[in-house]
Scaffold this motif. Structure first.
Motif, PDB file in Angstrom:
ATOM      1  N   ARG A 297      -4.360  29.740  -7.026  1.00 56.15           N
ATOM      2  CA  ARG A 297      -3.956  27.770  -6.460  1.00 56.15           C
ATOM      3  C   ARG A 297      -3.249  27.315  -7.295  1.00 56.15           C
ATOM      4  N   PHE A 298      -3.405  27.938  -8.456  1.00 54.29           N
ATOM      5  CA  PHE A 298      -2.963  27.603 -10.235  1.00 54.29           C
ATOM      6  C   PHE A 298      -1.266  27.859  -9.796  1.00 54.29           C
ATOM      7  N   VAL A 301       0.057  26.249  -6.048  1.00 50.30           N
ATOM      8  CA  VAL A 301      -0.190  24.586  -6.391  1.00 50.30           C
ATOM      9  C   VAL A 301       0.558  23.338  -7.884  1.00 50.30           C
ATOM     10  N   GLU A 302       0.385  24.367  -9.279  1.00 52.03           N
ATOM     11  CA  GLU A 302       0.172  23.884 -10.080  1.00 52.03           C
ATOM     12  C   GLU A 302       1.704  24.409 -10.722  1.00 52.03           C
ATOM     13  N   PHE A 304       1.986  27.736 -12.338  1.00 58.85           N
ATOM     14  CA  PHE A 304       1.740  28.119 -13.413  1.00 58.85           C
ATOM     15  C   PHE A 304       2.426  29.335 -12.871  1.00 58.85           C
ATOM     16  N   SER A 359     -10.268  18.194  -9.613  1.00 57.38           N
ATOM     17  CA  SER A 359      -9.502  17.361  -8.974  1.00 57.38           C
ATOM     18  C   SER A 359     -10.089  16.032 -10.873  1.00 57.38           C
ATOM     19  N   PHE A 362      -9.246  19.483 -16.613  1.00 60.88           N
ATOM     20  CA  PHE A 362      -8.911  20.871 -16.365  1.00 60.88           C
ATOM     21  C   PHE A 362     -10.308  21.496 -17.850  1.00 60.88           C
ATOM     22  N   ASN A 462      -0.386  21.358  -0.246  1.00 58.21           N
ATOM     23  CA  ASN A 462      -0.834  20.955  -1.332  1.00 58.21           C
ATOM     24  C   ASN A 462      -2.458  20.783  -1.189  1.00 58.21           C
ATOM     25  N   ASP A 466      -6.306  22.593  -1.626  1.00 55.97           N
ATOM     26  CA  ASP A 466      -6.903  22.455  -2.398  1.00 55.97           C
ATOM     27  C   ASP A 466      -8.574  22.279  -1.263  1.00 55.97           C
TER      28      ASP A 466
END
Length: 506
Positions: A297-298, A301-302, A304, A359, A362, A462, A466
């Motif tokens: 996911r990270f 989506v983010e 990383f 959401s 963090f 995304n 989630d």
């Protein structure tokens, strides 16, 4: 006590704890290889031109083959000696790591991963069995097993970090090559420190039983994976499910007929043993599943990096270390009940915090990772004592194998079930704008590739991913809560002050 006697005691203690360090290094290799490819898989898939099915088996060949062989290797260790099995396992593991590091094709890498599993299966039951026969004082044994158990969590959590760090500096083969010097050092240490074997020639190894288990496992993995496709192939699911049921059924029937079965199902009548097996599997299911979906996911989506995503899930390892070590040190006072049932309940709370923080905060998400690790560290540290300590010494190899099968099954089911679940939820919930490519409906990576330059597609994809993440977290919470309830029932007579293990002479 004379000075000579004191020196002998000191040397004996140094050998015991030195052996534990050696065993821990071997175990860390095994558990790291379960998760180190989570961050390396995209790179090696691209370099080797692996298909989607090949990518699946690059990951799953290792735990599936290991789980199929573990029961047999434990009994084989009882027959030929656990020291010898540990040495053979380390040697095979080192050779397979070399082959994997320089594999020129996906097919050869899958074969090398299967060979890695053969080495791990030979080595893993022997590590716990050697602890059982080396540490004769219950309190020392509890601490040793706690260290052993904590390394399972640490290895799973550190795998993505190790993979990400190695990929930053070297090529993908380095994630395998790093095993070789550790395996060589461990072989030398086992030769110097491990007690001499006392093989039992009356025990026999049954290859057919191992094959039956593997048929059951492979069929189950295929069926679960196909359920995540949209639409699923019902023929593949039916064939895989039938093969799985037949394999497991034949295995169970064969064990009842054998004079020396790989698994004596009577040992499950001990409620502490049964609770330990269940807790071991659920712990690996939770940590493996949460780690898999969080790193993906990270990164997806983010944005990383693999190393950053690995460091995020390492928060679980940070939380697990104190509770694992303290759990082993104070088990003789607390008993199994609060450590296992309470640990599973605490881990469920931690996963709730992770989901809530997705959401909103963090920091809350990281806190949830730490709390989850704290709960699972307690569970995995003492689950091993519940399992190995509640069978007679002559069953140590069998009990070790059952525990490791439970760990590997937890990992296999987490990857197969939760990986398929998040893909299924994505495919059924994604709300793409009109005219979007069909490929964007299949998975988040496909959406990013097909919708490059279209922020509406990326945003919708995304959001759907989630949703899948939250559904997956909810499933993990429910599984942990149910596990806490069941193990609490099984361990209702193992509260504070109770004995956690059978007398070693039984």
């Amino acid at each position: 006590m004379s000075s000579v006697e004191l020196q002998d005691v000191g040397r004996s203690a140094a050998r015991r704890w030195g052996l534990l360090v050696t065993i821990g290094a071997g175990l860390l290799l095994i558990t790291l290889d379960n998760s180190i490819l989570y961050t390396a898989l995209p790179t090696l898939t691209e370099d080797l031109g692996a298909s989607g099915s090949q990518s699946l088996w690059i990951i799953n060949a290792y735990p599936v083959v290991m789980a199929g062989l573990l029961l047999g290797s434990g009994t084989l260790g009882d027959r030929v000696g656990h020291r010898r099995m540990c040495l053979v396992g380390l040697a095979v593991f080192g050779v397979a790591s070399l082959v994997a590091a320089f594999a020129p094709s996906a097919g050869l890498l899958i074969a090398a991963r299967a060979l890695l599993a053969v080495g791990a299966a030979a080595m893993m039951p022997s590590t716990l069995a050697l602890i059982r026969v080396t540490f004769l004082v219950e309190r020392e044994r509890n601490i040793a097993i706690a260290v052993w158990g904590s390394l399972s969590v640490v290895g799973m959590a550190l795998g993505p970090i190790a993979g990400g760090a190695l990929l930053d500096a070297f090529w993908w083969g380095s994630v395998f090559l790093v095993n070789v010097p550790v395996a060589i050092a461990a072989i030398v240490a086992v030769l110097l420190l491990a007690p001499r074997d006392e093989p039992d020639a009356t025990k026999s190894w049954d290859l057919l039983s191992s094959v039956q288990v593997m048929v059951g496992l492979v069929g189950a993995v295929f069926a679960i994976k196909e359920l995540g496709h949209r639409p699923p192939n019902l023929v593949v699911i039916a064939v895989a499910a039938i093969a799985s049921v037949i394999g497991f059924r034949l295995f169970a029937r064969r064990q009842h007929r054998l004079a020396h079965p790989l698994v004596d199902f009577a040992i499950f009548r001990n409620p502490a043993f049964a609770a330990g097996v269940l807790a071991a599997g659920l712990s690996m299911f939770a940590i493996g599943g949460l780690q898999l979906v969080t790193t993906q996911r990270f990164q997806l989506v983010e944005g990383f990096t693999p190393l950053s995503a690995g460091l995020l899930v390492a928060a679980a390892a940070l939380g697990s270390l104190p509770t694992a070590l303290l759990g082993g040190a104070f088990l003789h006072r607390t008993g199994l009940l609060p450590m296992i049932a309470g640990g599973l309940a605490l881990a469920a709370v931690g996963v709730i915090l992770v989901a809530a923080g997705l959401s909103s905060s963090f920091a809350l998400l990281v806190t949830g990772m730490v709390v989850t690790g704290a709960g699972l560290g307690s569970v995995m540290a003492v689950a091993s004592t519940a399992i190995v300590g509640n069978v007679p010494a002559r069953r140590a190899g069998m009990a070790s194998s059952v525990e490791e099968v439970s760990y590997e099954m937890g990992s296999v089911v987490a990857v197969a079930l939760l990986g398929s679940l998040i893909t299924f939820v994505y495919a059924t919930s994604v709300n793409l704008p009109a005219g979007s490519p069909d490929a964007a409906r299949e998975s988040l990576p496909d959406a990013h590739a097909a919708g490059a330059g279209n922020p509406a597609i990326i945003e919708a994809a995304n959001a759907a991913y989630d949703t899948g993440y939250l559904v997956t977290a909810a499933v993990i919470v429910l599984v942990l809560a149910a596990g806490a309830a069941v193990t609490g029932r099984l361990l209702r007579h193992h509260g504070p002050g109770t004995v956690s293990a059978l007398n070693s002479g039984h």
